[in-house]
Scaffold this active site. Structure first.
Site, mmCIF file in Angstrom:
data_model
loop_
_atom_site.group_PDB
_atom_site.id
_atom_site.type_symbol
_atom_site.label_atom_id
_atom_site.label_comp_id
_atom_site.label_asym_id
_atom_site.label_seq_id
_atom_site.Cartn_x
_atom_site.Cartn_y
_atom_site.Cartn_z
ATOM 1 N N ASP A 31 -73.652 -10.916 70.922
ATOM 2 C CA ASP A 31 -74.743 -10.319 71.701
ATOM 3 C C ASP A 31 -76.102 -10.565 71.051
ATOM 4 O O ASP A 31 -77.079 -10.887 71.729
ATOM 5 C CB ASP A 31 -74.512 -8.815 71.878
ATOM 6 C CG ASP A 31 -73.590 -8.520 73.055
ATOM 7 O OD1 ASP A 31 -72.788 -9.408 73.412
ATOM 8 O OD2 ASP A 31 -73.661 -7.411 73.610
ATOM 9 N N ASN B 273 -72.172 -12.486 77.825
ATOM 10 C CA ASN B 273 -71.745 -11.250 78.493
ATOM 11 C C ASN B 273 -72.485 -10.054 77.897
ATOM 12 O O ASN B 273 -71.945 -8.959 77.805
ATOM 13 C CB ASN B 273 -70.227 -11.080 78.333
ATOM 14 C CG ASN B 273 -69.652 -10.128 79.380
ATOM 15 O OD1 ASN B 273 -70.313 -9.766 80.344
ATOM 16 N ND2 ASN B 273 -68.414 -9.703 79.177
ATOM 17 N N ASP C 58 -69.076 4.683 75.628
ATOM 18 C CA ASP C 58 -68.387 3.565 74.982
ATOM 19 C C ASP C 58 -67.329 4.059 73.996
ATOM 20 O O ASP C 58 -66.187 3.593 73.990
ATOM 21 C CB ASP C 58 -69.392 2.671 74.250
ATOM 22 C CG ASP C 58 -70.217 1.837 75.214
ATOM 23 O OD1 ASP C 58 -69.752 1.609 76.348
ATOM 24 O OD2 ASP C 58 -71.327 1.419 74.841
ATOM 25 N N GLU D 211 -67.939 -4.705 80.361
ATOM 26 C CA GLU D 211 -67.430 -6.063 80.169
ATOM 27 C C GLU D 211 -66.244 -6.362 81.080
ATOM 28 O O GLU D 211 -66.003 -7.507 81.450
ATOM 29 C CB GLU D 211 -67.049 -6.271 78.703
ATOM 30 C CG GLU D 211 -68.208 -6.492 77.767
ATOM 31 C CD GLU D 211 -68.967 -5.243 77.384
ATOM 32 O OE1 GLU D 211 -69.816 -5.321 76.491
ATOM 33 O OE2 GLU D 211 -68.742 -4.160 77.984
ATOM 34 N N HIS E 135 -64.476 -6.604 73.718
ATOM 35 C CA HIS E 135 -64.326 -6.250 72.305
ATOM 36 C C HIS E 135 -63.724 -4.870 72.104
ATOM 37 O O HIS E 135 -62.907 -4.658 71.195
ATOM 38 C CB HIS E 135 -65.679 -6.346 71.614
ATOM 39 C CG HIS E 135 -66.764 -5.532 72.254
ATOM 40 N ND1 HIS E 135 -67.615 -4.721 71.548
ATOM 41 C CD2 HIS E 135 -67.146 -5.377 73.558
ATOM 42 C CE1 HIS E 135 -68.468 -4.132 72.354
ATOM 43 N NE2 HIS E 135 -68.205 -4.510 73.590
ATOM 44 N N ARG E 136 -64.111 -3.918 72.942
ATOM 45 C CA ARG E 136 -63.633 -2.543 72.733
ATOM 46 C C ARG E 136 -62.146 -2.398 73.064
ATOM 47 O O ARG E 136 -61.445 -1.588 72.460
ATOM 48 C CB ARG E 136 -64.481 -1.564 73.533
ATOM 49 C CG ARG E 136 -65.949 -1.631 73.145
ATOM 50 C CD ARG E 136 -66.705 -0.353 73.379
ATOM 51 N NE ARG E 136 -68.119 -0.553 73.099
ATOM 52 C CZ ARG E 136 -68.655 -0.587 71.893
ATOM 53 N NH1 ARG E 136 -67.890 -0.435 70.832
ATOM 54 N NH2 ARG E 136 -69.952 -0.781 71.719
ATOM 55 N N LYS F 239 -68.315 -9.851 69.694
ATOM 56 C CA LYS F 239 -69.436 -9.284 70.458
ATOM 57 C C LYS F 239 -70.187 -8.243 69.644
ATOM 58 O O LYS F 239 -71.414 -8.147 69.723
ATOM 59 C CB LYS F 239 -68.918 -8.689 71.764
ATOM 60 C CG LYS F 239 -70.004 -8.177 72.699
ATOM 61 C CD LYS F 239 -69.412 -7.729 74.012
ATOM 62 C CE LYS F 239 -70.468 -7.154 74.936
ATOM 63 N NZ LYS F 239 -71.441 -8.159 75.387
#
Length: 695
Positions: free
Chosen positions: A52, A95, A327, A355, A399-400, A454
């Protein structure tokens, strides 16, 4: 970072140690844009190095900002003072919502006020993430914006000049994404030279803590926004960005959530310390601590640190409005698997425009583990899980998802009553399966693990530094065989494909002898040399051998080193110390061991044992080509004779004679390319895994 198709996590048993968090993504990209828009140079410390931030940096450079990193890793950003030098550009933003939204607003306003034409695009998923509410707000303000694909979604074309209507409030919806409001707050000071500019939020503003971050950073850059509740924001006339000089980026509080959860689940003996966020954090996601405490975690906090340990076990199920930690709340869904009752997460509609559609994705992947999950438009409910299934977790380029589901590898803790644990450098005598209670622990496969780049490129490496596993749970592949059969090349490529540690056992005696010689140790003193062997810090990367931070590959090939290796190998204490060193290479996430007795003597419990062979003629030809390519003269007949004589000695030696393990898979690579051998071994390995055809 693990740049491999998948990463298998064996059952993990406990956690302890210290984690230093990477910089906050939310703060990093805000700071970069503000520094780029400001007058003067900003020294940005502890900036997140991720996908990012990379796209934001590339965009700022294209637009005329000067970027320079000093020897200490501090990034110096010389801004453009609100006057981008480039008036026409095509920017690819991957993204990264934290780049797409604010750059859309800033460039739309600059194009309108100064002229220009900019195209903003991203990966296919970015073109599915709505930006229509921000575009509508900017169009009403007078900006010219074309959606080049589907209306309301990127890619976008921004063009000007055009007349801006600054005399009326700029209206923006607040109930889809707080990034739309953040984008306007970051960009509108560019056009507030002669009059106040007012923003009015329509509907309920979600994710208010992220707006708090934006306002605090604007203040650092000289913009004093006046706020009336969370519905009206005024940017005063005469506002202009001024560099604060130095600015330190906090550790990422969203990333902290995985380690807070890790402490709550697995830090039963001592606390897990997390450095980079604490009581004074700007980020709202630090309030994840409160949710973890509600589930039973014991947490101590300081100005820039947290210490977390397990309290209630199983964890307590909770029912929580997650609007303040959207998040970080994803982590709670996986924690719910370890709870004593259902865990319900509410007010998470924003998950669906991230995402990926995170509500749908979370439900799909939790069910693979065997969980019972319910979902609604803006809520998710997870039931406790006791009968776990090995699962291959699809991460959706998110990523999460990857980081959350790594916590599922601790599933054995729910059935394991009194495990003896080992660290990544285990004592092989510390743990034997026949002394431990049976459990139903299963491994977890994370697909596309590099998606963590990310926000946290080294997430899995950091995880492995603070977790423990049983020795027998860490998978091992052994590659045995005669001299010059290609063991090293095959082992290195298999380890690379799986993300596993590599052990080149043939280098150990040479490395030990070299280290002892350099340390002026008497090579005839077996005990002294054994002490050196026990402290060797060896690693193997891309066919090279590293001692501490030095590549010693060439030194190991020297004839003098070989003679010294023969000298020290005669000492029983040295052999014992190096055997222990070999065992110590059994580290997370797994090991590929190359040698001549790895499967028979050193790792007899290896899940896959390969005995690699090739005819003496083939091996002699390969060795001949290798030597000639290095400018070394060689006779192929002599090479073959030497290999045949060495084979005979290896097979008849008293200690560990060379022979395949009874359960070894035989692989004659005389007529195979290295790619064919690698693919065959990987297919054999896949047969041992419990994931089947899951995707």
């Amino acid at each position: 970072m693990f740049k491999i198709p998948f990463l298998d996590l064996p059952p993990l048993r406990s956690a302890a140690g210290t984690v230093r968090l990477p910089g906050s993504k939310s703060i990093s990209n805000r700071v970069l844009l503000l520094a780029g828009l400001s007058e003067g140079t900003t020294a940005v410390h502890d900036l997140l190095d991720s996908d990012d931030t990379a796209v934001m940096l590339a965009s700022l450079k294209t637009l005329g900002c000067q970027l320079k990193t000093d020897h200490a890793g501090v990034l110096h950003v010389t801004g453009v003072g609100g006057q981008f030098q480039t008036r026409q550009a095509q920017l690819f933003l991957g993204n990264a919502g934290t780049a797409m939204r604010p750059l859309t607003a800033a460039l739309a306003l600059l194009a309108a006020s100064q002229g220009g034409e900019f195209e903003l695009s991203g990966v296919p998923r970015m073109h599915e993430r709505p930006i229509g509410d921000l575009v509508d707000s900017l169009r009403l303000l007078g900006c010219e914006i074309d959606c080049l694909g589907q209306e309301g979604y990127p890619p976008l074309k921004l063009k000007g000049p055009s007349t801006l209507k600054l005399g009326q409030p700029v209206k923006v919806r607040g109930d889809v994404s707080s990034q739309f409001l953040t984008a306007l707050l970051l960009a509108l000071p560019l056009v507030a030279e002669n009059q106040d500019v007012v923003i009015e939020v329509i509907g309920e503003l979600i994710s208010k803590p992220y707006i708090h971050i934006t306002l605090a950073l604007l203040e650092r850059f000289g913009i004093q926004v006046q706020r009336e509740g969370w519905q009206r924001f005024t940017i005063p006339a005469g506002s202009s960005y001024r560099s604060p000089g130095d600015l330190h980026v906090e550790g990422d509080a969203s990333s902290a959530s995985y380690f807070i959860a890790l402490g709550a689940i697995a830090a039963s003996d001592e606390a897990l310390r997390i450095e980079g966020v604490g009581q004074t954090s700007l980020q709202g996601d630090v309030r994840f601590v409160e949710a973890a405490q509600a589930m039973g975690a014991l947490v101590e906090t300081g100005p820039n640190w947290l210490e977390v340990r397990r309290g209630a076990w199983p964890l307590r199920g909770i029912d929580l409005d997650c609007n303040h930690i959207p998040d970080a709340a994803m982590t709670l869904a996986v924690m719910g698997l370890y709870a004593d009752g259902p865990t319900t997460l509410r007010n998470i509609a924003s998950w669906r425009v991230k995402e990926t559609d995170r509500i749908s994705a979370m439900c799909t992947e939790l069910r693979k583990l065997g969980a019972e999950v319910e979902e609604g438009p803006d809520w998710l409910r997870v039931q406790p899980l006791r009968a776990w299934q090995a699962a291959s977790i699809h991460t959706y380029d998110d990523h999460r998802m990857a980081m959350c589901f790594s916590l599922a590898a601790f599933n054995g803790l729910l059935s394991d009553r009194s495990p003896q644990r080992i660290k990544n450098h285990p004592d092989p005598q510390a743990s034997r399966s026949d002394t431990q209670p049976a459990d139903t622990a299963v491994p977890v496969r994370i697909l596309d693990p590099q998606c963590v780049a990310k926000t946290f490129p080294d997430y899995f490496e950091t995880l492995f530094e603070v977790v423990e596993a049983r020795r027998e749970d860490i998978p091992v592949i052994t590659i045995d065989g005669p001299t010059a059969s290609g063991k090293g090349t095959l082992a290195d490529q298999i380890a690379h494909a799986l993300g596993y540690v590599i052990l080149d056992s043939g280098s150990l005696y040479r490395a030990c002898a070299l280290a002892a010689h350099r340390g002026e140790v008497d090579l005839d003193d077996g005990e002294a040399v054994a002490a050196v062997a026990a402290q060797l810090n060896l690693s193997f990367k891309n066919g090279h051998v590293w001692l501490d931070e030095e590549d010693i590959s060439e030194d190991l090939r020297r004839e003098a080193t070989g003679l010294m290796a023969s000298q020290v190998a005669a000492h029983p204490p040295v052999r014992a110390a190096l055997n222990q060193l070999q065992l110590n290479f059994r580290r997370l996430p797994g090991l590929v061991a190359d040698g001549r007795d790895m499967g028979t003597d050193v790792f007899p419990d290896a899940e896959l044992k390969v005995f690699l062979t090739a005819s003496a003629a083939t091996r002699a030809e390969r060795r001949h080509k290798q030597l000639i390519s290095k400018g070394i003269s060689a006779n192929i007949v002599s090479l073959r004779q030497d290999l045949e004589a060495r084979d005979a000695r290896d097979k008849s030696r008293a200690a560990s004679p060379l022979h395949p393990a009874q359960d070894a898979r035989m692989l004659d690579n005389s007529a195979q390319t290295i790619e064919q051998s690698v693919n065959l071994v990987l297919s054999w390995w896949a047969e041992t895994r419990p994931f089947g055809a899951q995707r």
